[in-house]
Design a protein around this motif. Structure first.
Motif, PDB file in Angstrom:
ATOM      1  N   GLN A 126       0.846  -1.186   0.000  1.00  0.00           N
ATOM      2  CA  GLN A 126       0.000   0.000   0.000  1.00  0.00           C
ATOM      3  C   GLN A 126       0.885   1.241   0.000  1.00  0.00           C
ATOM      4  OE1 GLN A 126      -3.170   0.262   2.825  1.00  0.00           O
ATOM      5  NE2 GLN A 126      -3.919  -1.799   2.384  1.00  0.00           N
ATOM      6  N   THR A 127       0.433   2.263  -0.680  1.00  0.00           N
ATOM      7  CA  THR A 127       1.225   3.491  -0.772  1.00  0.00           C
ATOM      8  C   THR A 127       0.558   4.668  -0.072  1.00  0.00           C
ATOM      9  OG1 THR A 127       0.201   3.981  -2.908  1.00  0.00           O
ATOM     10  CG2 THR A 127       2.317   2.817  -2.936  1.00  0.00           C
ATOM     11  N   SER A 128      -0.615   4.453   0.508  1.00  0.00           N
ATOM     12  CA  SER A 128      -1.309   5.551   1.173  1.00  0.00           C
ATOM     13  C   SER A 128      -0.566   5.977   2.434  1.00  0.00           C
ATOM     14  CB  SER A 128      -2.745   5.145   1.515  1.00  0.00           C
ATOM     15  OG  SER A 128      -2.737   4.120   2.478  1.00  0.00           O
ATOM     16  N   SER A 129      -0.878   7.160   2.921  1.00  0.00           N
ATOM     17  CA  SER A 129      -0.196   7.688   4.104  1.00  0.00           C
ATOM     18  C   SER A 129      -0.517   6.883   5.360  1.00  0.00           C
ATOM     19  CB  SER A 129      -0.567   9.158   4.316  1.00  0.00           C
ATOM     20  OG  SER A 129      -1.968   9.267   4.517  1.00  0.00           O
ATOM     21  N   ASP A 130      -1.644   6.175   5.367  1.00  0.00           N
ATOM     22  CA  ASP A 130      -1.993   5.374   6.544  1.00  0.00           C
ATOM     23  C   ASP A 130      -1.622   3.895   6.378  1.00  0.00           C
ATOM     24  OD1 ASP A 130      -3.944   5.092   4.588  1.00  0.00           O
ATOM     25  OD2 ASP A 130      -5.544   4.726   6.043  1.00  0.00           O
ATOM     26  N   ALA A 131      -0.783   3.576   5.385  1.00  0.00           N
ATOM     27  CA  ALA A 131      -0.326   2.200   5.196  1.00  0.00           C
ATOM     28  C   ALA A 131       0.473   1.764   6.419  1.00  0.00           C
ATOM     29  CB  ALA A 131       0.528   2.081   3.946  1.00  0.00           C
ATOM     30  N   LYS A 132       0.258   0.540   6.842  1.00  0.00           N
ATOM     31  CA  LYS A 132       0.883   0.044   8.068  1.00  0.00           C
ATOM     32  C   LYS A 132       2.115  -0.794   7.758  1.00  0.00           C
ATOM     33  CE  LYS A 132      -3.574  -0.033  10.307  1.00  0.00           C
ATOM     34  NZ  LYS A 132      -4.807  -0.682   9.955  1.00  0.00           N
ATOM     35  N   ALA A 133       3.083  -0.686   8.652  1.00  0.00           N
ATOM     36  CA  ALA A 133       4.287  -1.527   8.601  1.00  0.00           C
ATOM     37  C   ALA A 133       4.526  -2.049  10.008  1.00  0.00           C
ATOM     38  CB  ALA A 133       5.488  -0.743   8.108  1.00  0.00           C
ATOM     39  N   MET A 134       5.115  -3.222  10.111  1.00  0.00           N
ATOM     40  CA  MET A 134       5.405  -3.831  11.404  1.00  0.00           C
ATOM     41  C   MET A 134       6.802  -4.423  11.379  1.00  0.00           C
ATOM     42  SD  MET A 134       1.921  -5.948  12.385  1.00  0.00           S
ATOM     43  CE  MET A 134       2.021  -7.108  11.025  1.00  0.00           C
TER      44      MET A 134
END
Length: 160
Positions: A126-134
């Motif tokens: 995802q490239t949106s600003s609210d895309a999550k990473a862990m």
């Protein structure tokens, strides 16, 4: 019996070969070979979705992809996660023919719905600003070339 002295023409030929190859001495040549081995072991590639991935060996990457695939199946995330990069990894041989991979992996949320049949290689991050990473810590036990239903087992799984 008298010991023969080393033949000087062999030493001259060796030195001549080193100089022809551009090396001043054996130590310099060994240093360059070690550097080349390190570069060959850890290479940087760019994924199709633009993410830079510090690439470890293919066995480590398979173990990381197996771990996040298993993690996805056991979670209730709306979107599947995939490996962005392997941050650190430690491999141990477990007799008779198993490998234990202890790794820290950065994963990112993809555009694919999290279903049991999701193919992560087809999923883009995802490239949106609210895309999550862990950041996840996985321990995977792999049995290469096994004829069991699965040749890898997720022993430990923690993401935050």
């Amino acid at each position: 019996m008298a010991r023969q002295a080393s033949r000087p023409e062999h030493k001259i030929q060796e030195v001549s070969t080193l100089h022809t190859l551009g090396f001043k001495n054996r130590t310099e040549m060994a240093s360059i070979l070690v550097l080349l081995a390190v570069i060959a072991t850890v290479t940087t590639i760019v994924n199709g979705d633009g993410a830079v991935n510090q690439r470890y060996g293919p066995d480590v990457m398979r173990a990381a992809e197996f771990a996040i695939g298993f993690h996805n199946r056991m979670s209730n995330y709306p979107y599947a996660y995939k490996v962005i990069s392997v941050i650190s990894e430690n491999s141990q041989i477990y007799p008779p023919a198993r490998m234990k991979y202890t790794m820290t992996v950065k994963v990112g949320e993809t555009t694919c719905k999290n279903t049991d049949k999701v193919n992560l290689t087809d999923c883009r991050l995802q490239t949106s600003s609210d895309a999550k990473a862990m950041i996840c810590q996985f321990v995977v036990l792999a049995v290469p070339n096994a004829s069991f239903p699965t040749n890898s087992y997720l022993l430990s799984n923690k993401c935050n």
